[in-house]
Design an enzyme around this catalytic site. Structure first.
Site: not given
Length: 173
Positions: A47-49
């Site tokens: 989920r890290n952008h």
């Protein structure tokens, strides 16, 4: 009766720097989170952008590539990765939980990168630490909103800030 505190977690050690031959932009995080350390990969939490933000910076796909391909693509654009903290104790992956931090040797690294144009700092802890450790260097230090999913700034606002790094990358042509 005395209350016993839980034992302090064992120190975690970050990842080695990833540096292309011609590094024009160094992106510094704080310290990789648990998912990244377990995978041995920068920005390994799904989920890290980070990878989506960097796609906008370099103008080329990253998310669809495997990890090695992502690093190669960043390298083609002169982008290196590392962290301001080399090891620390922390209960979770949150920067606020970092204790007993041992800094990475940033100044010697930066001094040996002759093509370096700028340093991007992924999050407030990275920006504060890099600014203190690299005070007086010639290259600009660009503070950026954290790519972490825990930092709830809307993605569009993160992307707008991160696009400023595009001025410091190698372009094809």
């Amino acid at each position: 009766m005395m209350t016993r505190l839980p034992p302090s977690p064992e120190p975690v050690t970050g990842l080695p720097p990833v540096l292309p031959d011609r590094c024009t932009l160094l992106v510094l995080g704080s310290l990789p989170g648990r998912a990244s350390i377990a995978a041995g990969r920068y920005y390994g939490h799904p989920r890290n952008h980070f990878w989506t933000l960097m796609e906008q910076v370099i103008g080329a796909p990253l998310v669809v590539l495997g990890y090695a391909g992502r690093l190669d693509r960043l390298g083609e654009h002169g982008v290196g990765l590392w962290d301001v903290i080399g090891s620390a104790r922390r209960e979770s992956s949150l920067d606020g939980d970092i204790r007993d931090a041992v800094a990475n040797p940033l100044r010697p690294l930066v001094e040996r990168l002759p093509h370096l144009r700028a340093i991007g700092c992924n999050g407030a802890l990275s920006a504060r630490t890099a600014s203190r450790m690299l005070h007086g260097i010639a290259q600009p230090i660009v503070p950026l909103p954290s790519s972490s999913p825990a930092y709830t700034l809307p993605f569009a606002a993160k992307a707008q800030a991160w696009r400023a790094l595009g001025a410091f990358i190698l372009t094809r042509g």
